[in-house]
Write an enzyme that holds these catalytic residues in place. Structure first.
Site: not given
Ligand code: UDX
Ligand code: UDX
Length: 432
Positions: A30, A119, A149, A151, A250, A258
């Site tokens: 990182d 993504t 992914e 998750l 709701a 995401c």
């Molecule tokens: C992820 C995905 O990779 C994104 O595309 C998806 O849609 C959502 O989940 P997330 O893991 O939530 O993102 O991102 P974040 O918590 O912002 O972490 C990204 C990490 O990459 C950070 O720790 C950042 O420091 C690191 N990074 C960023 C690098 O190591 N190199 C870079 O050039 C830019």
């Molecule tokens: C989501 C997807 O579920 C996961 O598969 C993808 O990889 C990343 O984006 P995340 O953003 O961690 O994951 O949370 P999620 O549990 O999906 O909830 C997203 C948002 O929707 C939250 O703000 C939650 O409150 C809302 N939500 C979820 C609702 O309002 N109603 C629901 O029934 C479910």
């Protein structure tokens, strides 16, 4: 296998730890040295249930570095999990992904398979492959695989170890087989496809889930008008196997890292292709409005919240995480402050992240009791278990005016009746 994971965010770190747990030799890299220092000491820079324990348990299989030479020179697989944020126009910003491409060109050796977990918009993996190979020597051409992914934050480890499916997309059969081998110990169904379909599976899945949420929120709003109860309605719909019961809760809209950005990115892309997705446009618009619905409900009781004490319960975008990215709290609290309300807020773990953005204008409390004491109105923004378990009669005894506007339907209507509070929720009749 020797696997390098780039980016130690929610996706990269959880993936790295889970791959270490099935015996792979993982290096996480990182650019953020603070995160790497913490990780070297066995501490997780993010809150994710069970992650720190797993980090410690598998420390012999996982190491951390900021040094690209150490990270890339010996890798058989390079997994890219850096962020792909949205630009001001809603499109996806691939700057970080391409900066990793430059590092791979400069520092990698041999023929590692590059796996894109971030993504990325449909078409990116193909362009990424061309970009890298046009900069490599002719005798060293690398393979690229799309492997999105799925998750969710808060259940990320379980979602990785027991994923519903693993999607592998590429134009290179050997690379697909190598990535298959990485995941085989998990025993999860694997879907093989091309680059574009793999990228689309990710966007179409996230957008569909977001669409379900906006749909149920609109139905909820209509339920209020016609005297129906959204909890019963969603339950009745969910029994139909063709519909299913999940993602029909709701509330005040989806947030997180995401859904908001992925809906905008897919819409932007579809518009650019001359095939604008009308359902996704509606999903985004409904979600934007839904966040403010609780303020409209408050207006039934107060002409203005100016000078009033407002209690806010929950700051994170959902329970089980300290992440406040795109959380409704980020829209509601500034609106409250703007009207001149005095805001007291509570969250079990997200205060640290939220208070970095709003250090002085909010009073942060350590307990729910302290937050609601003397308040003129209370907004529930996140369905934390502490809120669900909270003794409802406390609202009546502690608040100046016991008006509770619940954006997450934490309490059954039957539980609230007779407790001496005014209770407004989403898609259900008000209790007065
Ligand atoms: C992820 C995905 O990779 C994104 O595309 C998806 O849609 C959502 O989940 P997330 O893991 O939530 O993102 O991102 P974040 O918590 O912002 O972490 C990204 C990490 O990459 C950070 O720790 C950042 O420091 C690191 N990074 C960023 C690098 O190591 N190199 C870079 O050039 C830019
Ligand atoms: C989501 C997807 O579920 C996961 O598969 C993808 O990889 C990343 O984006 P995340 O953003 O961690 O994951 O949370 P999620 O549990 O999906 O909830 C997203 C948002 O929707 C939250 O703000 C939650 O409150 C809302 N939500 C979820 C609702 O309002 N109603 C629901 O029934 C479910």
């Amino acid at each position: 296998m020797k696997i390098t994971v780039v980016g130690t965010g929610y996706v990269g770190l959880v993936t790295g730890v889970c791959l270490a747990s099935i015996g792979h030799e993982v290096i996480c890299v990182d650019i953020n040295s603070r995160k790497i220092e913490l990780l070297k000491r066995g501490k997780s820079p993010i809150y994710e249930s069970g992650l720190e324990e797993m980090l410690r348990e598998h420390r012999n299989n996982i190491s951390f570095t900021t040094d690209p030479v150490e990270a890339y020179s010996d890798a058989q697989i390079i997994m890219v999990g850096v962020g792909t944020p949205e630009r001001a126009d809603g499109s996806c910003d691939l700057t970080y992904v391409y900066s990793v491409a430059d590092d791979i060109v400069e520092y990698s050796q041999g023929n590692p398979v590059i796996v894109i977990k971030s993504t990325v918009p449909i078409g990116t993996c193909q362009k990424f492959k061309k970009y890298i190979n046009s900069r490599m020597e002719k005798d060293r051409q690398l393979s690229v695989v799309s492997n999105p992914e799925f998750l969710s934050q808060g259940t990320a480890i379980k979602d990785t170890l027991h994923a519903s499916r693993i999607v592998i997309g590429s134009d290179d059969g050997d690379a697909i087989r190598t990535v298959r081998e990485v995941y085989e110990p998990f025993g999860i169904p694997i879907i093989e496809t091309d680059f574009q379909s793999s990228e689309m599976i990710k966007y179409a899945s996230n957008n569909y889930l977001a669409l379900r949420i906006s749909y149920i929120n609109e139905i909820a709003n209509l339920c209020e008008e016609v005297g129906a109860d959204i909890t019963d309605v969603a339950c009745g719909m969910g029994y139909d196997k063709r519909i299913g019961s999940m993602f029909l809760k709701a509330g005040i809209g989806y947030g997180g890292s995401c859904f908001p950005k992925d809906t905008k990115a897919l819409y932007w892309l579809s518009e650019n292709q001359g095939a604008a997705l009308k359902t996704i446009r509606a999903t985004i618009d409904v979600n934007t409005e839904q966040k403010f619905i609780i303020l409209k409900k408050a207006a039934k009781y107060y002409d203005s919240l100016k000078g009033l004490t407002v209690a806010v319960l929950g700051l994170s975008f959902k329970p089980g995480t300290d992440d406040v990215r795109e959380a409704p709290s980020l829209r509601i609290i500034p609106a409250l402050i703007e009207t001149g309300a005095k805001v007291k807020a509570w969250d079990p773990i997200a205060v640290s992240n939220f208070s970095k953005l709003f250090p002085d204008v909010v009073t942060y409390c350590r307990t729910i009791e302290e937050t609601i004491d003397g308040a003129d109105i209370c907004f529930i923004l996140t369905e934390w278990q502490d809120v669900i378990n909270f003794d409802i009669s406390e609202y009546a005894s502690r608040m100046k005016k016991p008006i509770v506007i619940d954006g997450r339907n934490c309490y059954a209507i039957g539980e609230v009746k007779g407790k001496g509070i005014v209770y407004e929720s989403i898609g259900r009749q008000a209790v007065k």
